[in-house]
Design an enzyme around this catalytic site. Structure first.
Site, PDB file in Angstrom:
ATOM      1  N   ASP A  11      11.839 -23.794 -17.013  1.00  0.00           N
ATOM      2  CA  ASP A  11      10.958 -23.525 -15.889  1.00  0.00           C
ATOM      3  C   ASP A  11      10.618 -24.905 -15.319  1.00  0.00           C
ATOM      4  OD1 ASP A  11       8.009 -21.374 -15.555  1.00  0.00           O
ATOM      5  OD2 ASP A  11       9.145 -22.477 -14.059  1.00  0.00           O
ATOM      6  N   ASP A  13       7.333 -25.599 -13.116  1.00  0.00           N
ATOM      7  CA  ASP A  13       5.877 -25.784 -13.119  1.00  0.00           C
ATOM      8  C   ASP A  13       5.310 -25.683 -14.533  1.00  0.00           C
ATOM      9  OD1 ASP A  13       6.098 -25.945 -10.377  1.00  0.00           O
ATOM     10  OD2 ASP A  13       5.478 -23.876 -10.029  1.00  0.00           O
TER      11      ASP A  13
END
Length: 124
Positions: A11, A13
């Site tokens: 991912d 963020d």
């Protein structure tokens, strides 16, 4: 030696950087004359310090790396990967709003593999 995953998916963020790119910073981003990455307001934008080393290690081991992000700030996320010189590590990027299931289905399609091949045995 332990079996390595066929693909490591990250991912963005709160995994590569300590913020949500679509709410906590203000794109577009740029590299200042001192080499720091900043947002439109001049606020410093940074990675978690371990990120380059982890990505370089995976690269050295021959483990392909991909990004899976549900951010709505697609352009800003890609811009940060470029500005931090991380794009060179990512063989594939799925960055768009929606379900992570869709991201992984796309990876499985591209790799012609089952999802389980993306994770080491101890995580299954």
């Amino acid at each position: 030696m332990a079996r390595l995953p066929k693909l490591a998916v990250f991912d963005l963020d709160y995994t590569l950087w300590p913020f949500w790119v679509d709410t906590h910073v203000d794109p577009p981003f740029y590299k200042s004359s001192d080499g720091t990455v900043r947002d439109r307001r001049g606020q410093n934008v940074r990675l978690y310090p371990e990120v380059p080393e982890v990505l370089e290690r995976l690269h050295g081991l021959g483990v392909p790396v991909a990004a899976a992000s549900r951010t709505s700030e697609i352009e800003g996320a890609n811009q940060l990967l470029e500005l931090f010189d991380l794009v060179r590590y990512f063989v594939h990027r799925e960055i768009y709003p929606g379900s992570k299931v869709t991201h992984f289905e796309r990876y499985a399609e591209v790799a012609a593999e089952d999802w389980s091949s993306f994770l080491p045995d101890d995580l299954l």
